[in-house]
Design a protein around this motif. Structure first.
Motif, short mmCIF file in Angstrom:
data_model
loop_
_atom_site.label_atom_id
_atom_site.label_comp_id
_atom_site.label_asym_id
_atom_site.label_seq_id
_atom_site.Cartn_x
_atom_site.Cartn_y
_atom_site.Cartn_z
N LEU A 65 0.81 -1.21 0.00
CA LEU A 65 0.00 0.00 0.00
C LEU A 65 0.85 1.27 0.00
O LEU A 65 0.33 2.36 -0.20
CB LEU A 65 -0.93 0.01 1.22
CG LEU A 65 -1.98 -1.10 1.27
CD1 LEU A 65 -2.78 -1.01 2.57
CD2 LEU A 65 -2.92 -1.03 0.07
N THR A 66 2.14 1.14 0.25
CA THR A 66 3.00 2.33 0.37
C THR A 66 3.40 2.86 -1.00
O THR A 66 3.80 2.10 -1.87
CB THR A 66 4.28 1.99 1.15
OG1 THR A 66 4.88 0.82 0.57
CG2 THR A 66 3.96 1.72 2.61
N PRO A 67 3.31 4.19 -1.21
CA PRO A 67 3.85 4.78 -2.43
C PRO A 67 5.36 4.56 -2.50
O PRO A 67 6.02 4.44 -1.46
CB PRO A 67 3.52 6.27 -2.29
CG PRO A 67 2.42 6.33 -1.29
CD PRO A 67 2.67 5.20 -0.35
N VAL A 68 5.91 4.49 -3.71
CA VAL A 68 7.35 4.30 -3.88
C VAL A 68 7.88 5.28 -4.91
O VAL A 68 7.18 5.67 -5.83
CB VAL A 68 7.70 2.86 -4.34
CG1 VAL A 68 7.45 1.86 -3.25
CG2 VAL A 68 6.92 2.48 -5.60
N VAL A 69 9.14 5.69 -4.73
CA VAL A 69 9.84 6.44 -5.76
C VAL A 69 10.57 5.44 -6.65
O VAL A 69 10.89 4.33 -6.23
CB VAL A 69 10.84 7.46 -5.17
CG1 VAL A 69 10.09 8.58 -4.47
CG2 VAL A 69 11.81 6.77 -4.22
N GLY A 70 10.80 5.82 -7.89
CA GLY A 70 11.44 4.90 -8.82
C GLY A 70 12.20 5.64 -9.89
O GLY A 70 12.44 6.85 -9.80
N GLY A 71 12.59 4.89 -10.91
CA GLY A 71 13.37 5.47 -11.99
C GLY A 71 14.85 5.27 -11.79
O GLY A 71 15.31 4.76 -10.76
#
Length: 299
Positions: free
Chosen positions: A104-110
């Motif tokens: 359920l947690t948002p994540v940063v990526g790229g």
């Protein structure tokens, strides 16, 4: 006493104005939407306002069958990415599968945040590098849920930002984008269901058939209700299955509920039955109210 403030679309009372103005604006605009395209416009504009102009919105039909995509919408030409994902091994490493389906947690990526993940295979790194060349250097992704069994979705806001810039954007706007994604997803799916008939060329006669199938009636009874032959009923059912991609009577009944043609029995009592509520109070236990009578575990 403080008076209500005017906002495009409606007046807001003071009690609504304790959240950031940007989120407030997005949510009030979502209230006015009438189609999936309206919701998408707000999501895209929110991304641009926060410096993340590339937006992806993908939804799959269930946790166990994530490949059955309900829809995929992007602000950019994603054919290059689809070409990469024809390789099952690369697709297996997608964080839509590994994170959005279970967390359920948002994540940063790229590319800028590769070091924050477990070991990433070379093929996946090549995808991230190509994305960076196309202006998608860093991203903020929000996992989403709907219904039971849950459908899984992911909204990603991306931009051409180095790590420090992206961390600052997430610190400033991350929770507002998260709230927008959650609400926007619900609103989008509402309109998506309403648009189902047009999208799949479902006629009014087929909708009437869908309702009767959802009620559990057999072909002979349906034919009598509609004033047609059993053969005509089966022809309509065949056309309905062909248009919607549904291949069983049970799935057609489920479709009738999903479209709101029939009420979900989990949310509405049968006609004539008293309304039954579960009331749970800490240290007291659960009580069930049927009509005017409250029943406890001892009843």
């Amino acid at each position: 006493m403080t008076t209500a403030s005017t906002h495009p679309g409606r007046d807001l009372i003071p009690a609504e104005r304790y959240i950031p103005e940007l989120l407030q604006d997005w949510l009030v605009r979502l209230e006015q939407t009438e189609a999936t395209g309206d919701v998408w416009t707000i999501l895209v504009e929110a991304g641009r306002q926060t410096g993340l102009p590339h937006v992806d919105f993908v939804s799959a039909s269930g946790l166990l069958n994530w490949r059955r995509t309900l829809f995929l919408r992007t602000t950019y030409d994603a054919n290059w990415l689809m070409d990469h994902y024809r390789d099952d091994e690369l697709r297996r490493w997608s964080y839509f599968r590994h994170h959005a389906l279970t967390r359920l947690t948002p994540v940063v990526g790229g590319l800028e945040f590769v070091e924050d993940y477990h070991e990433v295979p070379p093929g996946r790194l090549r995808i991230l590098a190509e994305a960076a060349e196309r202006g998608i250097r860093s991203s903020f992704s929000v996992p989403l849920r709907q219904n039971a069994p849950p459908q899984s979705a992911l909204i990603t806001f991306s931009g051409d930002h180095r790590r420090a810039e992206m961390v600052e954007i997430v610190a400033r706007h991350g929770w507002a984008l998260h709230a927008l994604a959650l609400t926007g997803h619900q609103r989008y799916l509402l309109h998506f269901a309403q648009e189902f008939a047009d999208r799949n060329r479902v006629t009014e006669k087929q909708r009437a058939l869908l309702e009767l199938i959802g009620l559990g009636l057999q072909d002979k009874t349906i034919a009598e209700r509609l004033g047609v032959s059993v053969s005509a009923v089966r022809q309509r059912m065949s056309a309905l299955c062909a248009n919607t991609g549904v291949d069983s009577r049970a799935e057609l009944a489920g479709l009738a509920m999903a479209l709101g043609i029939l009420p979900d029995p989990m949310n509405r009592p049968a006609e004539g039955d008293p309304i039954d509520h579960v009331i749970e109070m800490d240290n007291i236990g659960a009580r069930r109210r049927t009509g005017d009578k409250v029943r406890g575990p001892e009843d």
